[in-house]
Design an enzyme around this catalytic site. Structure first.
Site, PDB file in Angstrom:
ATOM      1  N   SER A   1       0.841  -1.198   0.000  1.00 22.81           N
ATOM      2  CA  SER A   1       0.000   0.000   0.000  1.00 22.81           C
ATOM      3  C   SER A   1       0.872   1.243   0.000  1.00 22.81           C
ATOM      4  O   SER A   1       2.074   1.177   0.241  1.00 22.81           O
ATOM      5  CB  SER A   1      -0.903   0.013   1.235  1.00 22.81           C
ATOM      6  OG  SER A   1      -0.135   0.355   2.372  1.00 22.81           O
ATOM      7  N   LYS A   2       0.226   2.375  -0.232  1.00 28.69           N
ATOM      8  CA  LYS A   2       0.952   3.641  -0.250  1.00 28.69           C
ATOM      9  C   LYS A   2       1.565   3.911   1.126  1.00 28.69           C
ATOM     10  O   LYS A   2       2.636   4.493   1.236  1.00 28.69           O
ATOM     11  CB  LYS A   2      -0.012   4.750  -0.659  1.00 28.69           C
ATOM     12  CG  LYS A   2       0.663   6.094  -0.727  1.00 28.69           C
ATOM     13  CD  LYS A   2      -0.142   7.103  -1.480  1.00 28.69           C
ATOM     14  CE  LYS A   2      -0.106   8.460  -0.813  1.00 28.69           C
ATOM     15  NZ  LYS A   2       1.190   8.833  -0.274  1.00 28.69           N
ATOM     16  N   ARG A   3       0.868   3.458   2.159  1.00 28.97           N
ATOM     17  CA  ARG A   3       1.390   3.668   3.518  1.00 28.97           C
ATOM     18  C   ARG A   3       2.744   2.982   3.734  1.00 28.97           C
ATOM     19  O   ARG A   3       3.588   3.502   4.442  1.00 28.97           O
ATOM     20  CB  ARG A   3       0.384   3.201   4.572  1.00 28.97           C
ATOM     21  CG  ARG A   3      -0.257   4.394   5.286  1.00 28.97           C
ATOM     22  CD  ARG A   3      -1.416   3.989   6.156  1.00 28.97           C
ATOM     23  NE  ARG A   3      -2.502   3.443   5.345  1.00 28.97           N
ATOM     24  CZ  ARG A   3      -3.089   2.263   5.558  1.00 28.97           C
ATOM     25  NH1 ARG A   3      -2.698   1.488   6.539  1.00 28.97           N
ATOM     26  NH2 ARG A   3      -4.059   1.852   4.776  1.00 28.97           N
TER      27      ARG A   3
ATOM     28  N   ASP B   1       5.266   5.329   2.352  1.00 26.01           N
ATOM     29  CA  ASP B   1       5.464   6.499   3.225  1.00 26.01           C
ATOM     30  C   ASP B   1       6.295   6.114   4.447  1.00 26.01           C
ATOM     31  O   ASP B   1       7.188   6.842   4.868  1.00 26.01           O
ATOM     32  CB  ASP B   1       4.108   7.051   3.692  1.00 26.01           C
ATOM     33  CG  ASP B   1       3.299   7.615   2.517  1.00 26.01           C
ATOM     34  OD1 ASP B   1       3.910   7.877   1.457  1.00 26.01           O
ATOM     35  OD2 ASP B   1       2.075   7.776   2.656  1.00 26.01           O
TER      36      ASP B   1
END
Ligand code: GLU
Length: 505
Positions: free
Chosen positions: A262-264, A267
């Site tokens: 996921s994008k998380r 990050d």
């Protein structure tokens, strides 16, 4: 039947930035098309107007331009099977919806969202299918006059696909083999909504794959649950002879292998999940991209190609042409592919080594300008050539390693460990002699310097290299001294040596 020309498509919905998994899907389609001498289509699936994000389509196109993955036809490329944007094909879909209705393979359903909600709360695991459609308000359960009345009153309706229960549906998948699902678990999917006069994804996708003569559908694993429905739609239209072959690619997993990427994760661990930087027009949020982070497109492609496939040998570095030659869709893994972003850094490092200095120079030039340095491109290129061997992940890492090429040491100091250790008692005298020697040279090339300096050092039993480095760099970094002084030129080299002698004595 004659062998059909291979035609594949990448069909994103313009709902935001393109995820890196989507880039891999497009890459595999491209490799497959090229190795079969086929065609690669770019289609925009924008029938869900509620999820449309302005700028997304242009972003996706720009991503593939940067990566160097070309399409043969489609939105912005033209072609004989257009239009390629689904929102421009409304009339086409209407005709096919009508065809299913006329054949009794689909029906109208008038249930309001509230009525559906009420059913869901009363019936556990409610599904709109053969077992429940009789208790709903649709053209199969209501008298014909009632249906006529509702239509003439202008009531909104949806068209649902009539799925016959109790049948095994086979999806032949080039990666997963024969996938069998019983039709009883499928619901009567909505194919069309009168409210916006648009089909849903399923209908538009099938109609377009058929009309665009798509032969192979290569897409992410998340679409596997839709595949049995797609097979049934092909059959309902009588298009089984030209049904594409499917390949559902393995999911991309988190770097630790547990769950979907996921994008998380990006990050948290500091890697991009988008090809280009993305500015979300709704939230204003900015997400990092591979391009802006300093990845080379060839490195990104090589890295992605190996997420879910490998050539069956130890070979890891492969150009796009080699990938076209070696790629084999049937050898993709069924299990998810761990997104090892550290491996991505390794690929970038390797590609920096392999790439022509002239191609890397503009990138480094940008960083020099950010640091207030303007230098002719040949000099920028020469520095990249001398320094890239330092195993850097990104070109931007060169700056702190080689600022001294462009800026003379401001002050020399014994605080620096390298200076303390190498500026010995004889250093000042040796450097004064060296300066005099270099001053006498007309040819200041590496070779010319080497000849006289090596001889002088040998005859005098001197070790000038480290003090010389102190003088030109101010500390213990940088390339070979002859390379560096030739780059700086006679005047600058002498100036730095004399200044060091003056300050350090
Ligand atoms: N529009 C779908 C997507 O966003 C396409 C899925 C497919 O390839 O069938 O990925």
């Amino acid at each position: 039947m004659a062998q059909r020309k291979v035609r594949v498509r990448f069909a994103p919905s313009p709902t935001g930035a393109l995820h890196i998994g989507g880039v891999r899907t497009a890459l595999y389609n491209y490799l497959f098309a090229r190795q079969h001498g086929g065609e690669f289509i770019f289609r925009i699936e924008d029938t869900d107007s509620g999820r449309f994000v302005p700028g997304a389509e242009e972003y996706i196109l720009e991503s593939f331009r940067w990566l160097g993955i070309p399409f043969d036809e489609g939105v912005s490329f033209g072609g004989t099977h257009g239009p390629y944007r689904q929102s421009e094909r409304r009339d086409i879909y209407k005709k096919y919806v009508r065809e299913l209705l006329d054949a009794g393979k689909a029906y109208l359903a008038f249930d309001t969202p509230e009525e559906l909600e009420a059913r869901r709360s009363e019936v556990p695991n409610f599904q709109y299918d053969a077992s429940t459609r009789g208790m709903m308000r649709n053209s199969l359960s209501l008298p014909a006059e009632e249906v006529e009345r509702l239509l003439s009153e202008g009531r909104q309706y949806v068209v649902r696909f009539r799925i016959e229960p109790g049948e095994d549906v086979h999806v032949s998948d080039m990666i997963r083999g024969d996938v069998v699902i019983n039709s009883s678990i499928l619901d009567d999917k909505v194919l069309y909504k009168s409210a916006d006069e648009l089909p849903t994804y399923h209908l538009a996708n099938i109609v377009d794959d058929h009309l665009m003569e798509v032969t192979h559908v290569i897409r992410g694993e998340e679409w596997l649950p839709s595949a049995p429905l797609h097979v049934l739609l092909y059959r309902a239209f009588g298009w089984t002879d030209t049904m594409p072959q499917f390949a559902h690619l393995p999911l991309l997993l988190k770097p630790d292998g547990k769950g979907k990427l996921s994008k998380r994760d990006g990050d948290r661990l500091g890697f991009p999940v988008f090809p280009l930087e993305w500015h979300d027009p709704k939230t204003g949020e900015v997400s990092s991209g591979y391009r802006e982070s300093g990845y080379l497109p060839e490195a990104v492609i090589n890295f992605l190609a190996l997420l879910g496939w490998n050539p069956g040998t130890e070979q890891e570095i492969m150009s796009l042409d080699e990938l076209v030659r070696l790629f084999d869709i049937t050898k993709c893994s069924k299990a998810g592919a761990r997104f090892d972003y550290v491996k991505g850094l390794w690929f970038n490092r390797e590609y920096i080594q392999k790439t022509d200095n002239a191609l890397l120079a503009p990138d480094f030039d940008r960083i020099l300008r950010e640091n207030g340095i303007e230098a002719p491109m040949e000099r920028v290129e020469a520095v990249v050539g001398m320094m890239k061997m330092k195993k850097i992940n990104f070109i931007k890492e060169l700056w702190p390693l080689c600022d001294f090429f462009f800026i003379a040491p401001q002050d020399y100091s014994f605080e620096d460990k390298f200076v303390r250790k190498n500026w010995t008692a004889t250093a000042a005298a040796d450097m004064t002699e060296l300066a005099a020697l270099l001053e006498g040279l007309d040819d200041f090339s590496m070779e010319a310097q080497k000849e006289v300096v090596d001889r002088w050092a040998e005859e005098g039993g001197k070790k000038p290299w480290n003090p010389w480095r102190v003088a030109l760099v101010g500390t213990g970094k940088g390339p070979d001294m002859y390379e560096l002084s030739a780059f700086l030129g006679k005047e600058e080299t002498l100036r730095r040596i004399r200044k060091a002698v003056e300050i350090l004595k």
